[in-house]
Scaffold this active site. Sequence first.
Site, PDB file in Angstrom:
ATOM      1  CD  GLU A 203      -2.848   0.970   2.522  1.00  0.00           C
ATOM      2  OE1 GLU A 203      -3.421  -0.137   2.807  1.00  0.00           O
ATOM      3  OE2 GLU A 203      -3.061   2.041   3.153  1.00  0.00           O
TER       4      GLU A 203
ATOM      5  CG  ASP B  67      -1.543   4.582   2.853  1.00  0.00           C
ATOM      6  OD1 ASP B  67      -2.430   4.125   2.156  1.00  0.00           O
ATOM      7  OD2 ASP B  67      -1.259   3.905   3.660  1.00  0.00           O
TER       8      ASP B  67
ATOM      9  CD  GLU C 156      -3.600   7.277   6.014  1.00  0.00           C
ATOM     10  OE1 GLU C 156      -4.394   6.469   6.068  1.00  0.00           O
ATOM     11  OE2 GLU C 156      -2.554   7.395   6.578  1.00  0.00           O
TER      12      GLU C 156
ATOM     13  CD  GLN D 111       0.164   9.090   9.020  1.00  0.00           C
ATOM     14  OE1 GLN D 111       0.342   9.729  10.052  1.00  0.00           O
ATOM     15  NE2 GLN D 111      -0.752   8.045   8.894  1.00  0.00           N
TER      16      GLN D 111
ATOM     17  CG  ASN E  90       2.761   3.954   6.653  1.00  0.00           C
ATOM     18  OD1 ASN E  90       3.741   3.578   6.487  1.00  0.00           O
ATOM     19  ND2 ASN E  90       1.590   3.546   7.514  1.00  0.00           N
TER      20      ASN E  90
ATOM     21  NE  ARG F 159       8.910   0.298   5.471  1.00  0.00           N
ATOM     22  CZ  ARG F 159       8.780  -0.951   4.876  1.00  0.00           C
ATOM     23  NH1 ARG F 159       7.686  -1.179   4.311  1.00  0.00           N
ATOM     24  NH2 ARG F 159       9.494  -1.884   5.001  1.00  0.00           N
TER      25      ARG F 159
ATOM     26  CD1 TRP G 276      -7.336   7.121  13.525  1.00  0.00           C
ATOM     27  CD2 TRP G 276      -5.323   7.797  12.584  1.00  0.00           C
ATOM     28  NE1 TRP G 276      -7.253   7.129  11.976  1.00  0.00           N
ATOM     29  CE2 TRP G 276      -6.333   7.731  11.407  1.00  0.00           C
ATOM     30  CE3 TRP G 276      -4.253   8.797  12.336  1.00  0.00           C
ATOM     31  CZ2 TRP G 276      -5.726   7.981   9.926  1.00  0.00           C
ATOM     32  CZ3 TRP G 276      -3.778   9.088  10.906  1.00  0.00           C
ATOM     33  CH2 TRP G 276      -4.671   8.677  10.039  1.00  0.00           C
TER      34      TRP G 276
ATOM     35  N   GLY H  75      -3.482  13.401  17.801  1.00  0.00           N
ATOM     36  CA  GLY H  75      -3.429  11.752  18.298  1.00  0.00           C
ATOM     37  C   GLY H  75      -4.948  11.398  18.645  1.00  0.00           C
TER      38      GLY H  75
ATOM     39  NE  ARG I 183       5.873   3.735  15.265  1.00  0.00           N
ATOM     40  CZ  ARG I 183       5.320   4.139  13.915  1.00  0.00           C
ATOM     41  NH1 ARG I 183       5.732   5.394  13.632  1.00  0.00           N
ATOM     42  NH2 ARG I 183       4.612   3.455  13.383  1.00  0.00           N
TER      43      ARG I 183
END
Length: 290
Positions: free
Chosen positions: A106, A108, A110, A123, A125, A134, A199, A203, A280
């Site tokens: 995928e 993305d 977003e 965003q 990914n 990612r 989200w 956040g 992370r």
Amino acid sequence: MDFSLPLLPRLILPFLLVGGVLANIMTTDISFDESYEVTWGFYHVLSLNQGRQIQLSMDKSTGSGFASKLNFGSGFFHLRMKLPGKDSAGVVTAFYLASNGNNHDELDFEFLGNKEGKPITLQTNVFSNGIGNREQRIYLWFDPAVDFHNYQVLWNEHQIVFFVDETPIRVFKNKTNVGVSHPSKPMQVEASLWDGDGWATDGGKTKTNWSYAPFKANFQGFDISGCSIPHDSNNILPCYSPKYWWNLEKYWKLNSIQQRAYENVRNKYLTYDYCFDKPRFAIPPSECPQ
Ligand SMILES: *[C@@H]1O[C@H](CO)[C@@H](O)[C@H](O)[C@H]1NC(C)=O
Ligand SMILES: *[C@@H]1O[C@H](CO)[C@@H](O)[C@H](O)[C@H]1NC(C)=O
């Protein structure tokens, strides 16, 4: 117009009459139905200007979305988009390529809405063989809710590049040599408008304010420069052929002008990059700068 003419002569005729530029505009300005179909939220999709523009809307009952009729194995994909304006906190507008089934691939874009006056976040990914996580995030150098802008993703055997208009904002190189899988499954082009208030904004702390509904996102540019793969096939190899322009050497890496523009975006507009998120990933994933 004489509709008894087959499609190709109809496209070529203006070329012969008035020259290349207009013909180019005419062949790329195709209607939604030629390459896409609505996949969900049917009553929240509006076709405008003879299908040259599509408006997705979202209210409390549902969002909406569409997808390409065909699957692709490489290409230079784009949509022109104008995002929901005013207060769009919690609202996600997405343009992406995705494969079906397990261990999916995928790519993305977003757009994460925000309170009026606060910037929308873009965003991106990349999922490959089911592995995502990612995320990168940037602010844009314009308000994406005011005008249409062109969002593009190049996908070939050598690299995946996300562009905002002509500016590269993200590069994902083929790093199979260090054990990172490179997307290689047939993917559909998709777009959607949905409620991500769990989200998307601060956040998940800033929720969708439904008094601003319906939220509306507009799309144009339904031509697809991609190598299509039959629905019953997983064989992507024909899509690596140099007969497709996006596979030519020129598209294997950024040129020096693009490289400078890309570095400028990263210096000025990057707000998050998973590669540098130490809590992370104590050890950055292999595709990251080591
Ligand atoms: C990644 O690059 C390698 C080496 O150039 C190539 O053999 C392979 O086909 C590429 N992988 C994909 C999935 O495009
Ligand atoms: C939602 O927007 C309305 C209209 O501007 C405002 O009166 C209300 O306080 C907002 N609700 C929240 C939870 O922010």
